[in-house]
Design a protein around this motif. Structure first.
Motif, PDB file in Angstrom:
ATOM      1  N   LYS A   1     -75.822   5.879  -6.714  1.00 26.48           N
ATOM      2  CA  LYS A   1     -74.360   6.248  -6.353  1.00 26.48           C
ATOM      3  C   LYS A   1     -73.561   4.960  -6.533  1.00 26.48           C
TER       4      LYS A   1
ATOM      5  N   ALA B   1     -67.746   4.194  -5.038  1.00 26.25           N
ATOM      6  CA  ALA B   1     -66.731   5.095  -5.271  1.00 26.25           C
ATOM      7  C   ALA B   1     -67.528   6.446  -4.863  1.00 26.25           C
ATOM      8  N   GLN B   2     -68.524   6.772  -5.393  1.00 32.09           N
ATOM      9  CA  GLN B   2     -69.127   8.309  -4.941  1.00 32.09           C
ATOM     10  C   GLN B   2     -69.725   8.236  -3.655  1.00 32.09           C
TER      11      GLN B   2
ATOM     12  N   GLY C   1     -66.928   8.299  -1.078  1.00 29.35           N
ATOM     13  CA  GLY C   1     -66.176   9.563  -1.333  1.00 29.35           C
ATOM     14  C   GLY C   1     -66.955  10.638  -0.498  1.00 29.35           C
TER      15      GLY C   1
ATOM     16  N   ARG D   1     -66.580  10.134   3.391  1.00 28.78           N
ATOM     17  CA  ARG D   1     -64.973  10.365   3.603  1.00 28.78           C
ATOM     18  C   ARG D   1     -64.688  12.047   3.596  1.00 28.78           C
ATOM     19  N   GLY D   2     -65.510  12.632   2.807  1.00 31.12           N
ATOM     20  CA  GLY D   2     -65.027  13.911   2.658  1.00 31.12           C
ATOM     21  C   GLY D   2     -65.914  15.142   3.446  1.00 31.12           C
TER      22      GLY D   2
ATOM     23  N   CYS E   1     -63.576   4.846   5.638  1.00 31.68           N
ATOM     24  CA  CYS E   1     -63.947   6.134   6.209  1.00 31.68           C
ATOM     25  C   CYS E   1     -63.479   6.262   7.533  1.00 31.68           C
TER      26      CYS E   1
END
Length: 144
Positions: free
Chosen positions: A11, A14-15, A18, A21-22, A56
């Motif tokens: 990964k 950014a992945q 991301g 965070r999501g 995050c």
């Protein structure tokens, strides 16, 4: 209660961040035995603690009670132990450590168990999450 898992290998930063965070997770729980290796890249302990907080809004902690022993991990990584044997030995190790009694469920609500493996299939983080979910009850395990 939700308990997430994630691996960082394969990964990009950014992945990885991301995904963190999501999902609404609040704590990143590092279950790696060694979290300061140069091979860890952006997930070295001090860097990861900073990034988790800054990117995050997550706290970070290293939880060695969920890490495999050095001997166990070395035997598996060097091919001297098949996955099924490793998985059984790891589960016995955390059972003997009594992690379900020594760790507090409320500290794992919306937490993410971290290790290096790219998927949960052959990873101790999945075994730990499933073990805790079975012991504590009412835990949904989500693999990121």
């Amino acid at each position: 209660m939700k308990l997430f898992t994630i691996g960082f290998t394969k990964k990009s930063a950014a992945q990885f961040f991301g995904l963190l965070r999501g999902n609404g997770a609040t704590t990143l729980v590092d279950t790696r035995l060694n979290n300061v290796s140069q091979l860890a890249g952006f997930t070295k302990r001090d860097d990861l603690q900073f990034f988790a907080s800054e990117l995050c809004d997550m706290s970070y902690r290293h939880e060695l009670r969920l890490a495999p022993s050095d001997e166990l991990l070395a035997a598996y990584k060097k091919g001297r132990m098949p996955w099924e044997t490793y998985a059984g030995a790891y589960l016995e190790l955390i059972r003997v450590r009594r992690v379900e009694a020594t760790l507090r469920p409320e500290e794992f609500d919306n937490a993410v168990l971290l290790c290096s493996e790219p998927t949960p299939d052959h990873c101790h983080r999945r075994l730990a999450a499933e073990y805790l979910a079975a012991a504590w009850g009412g835990v949904e395990v989500v693999h990121l």
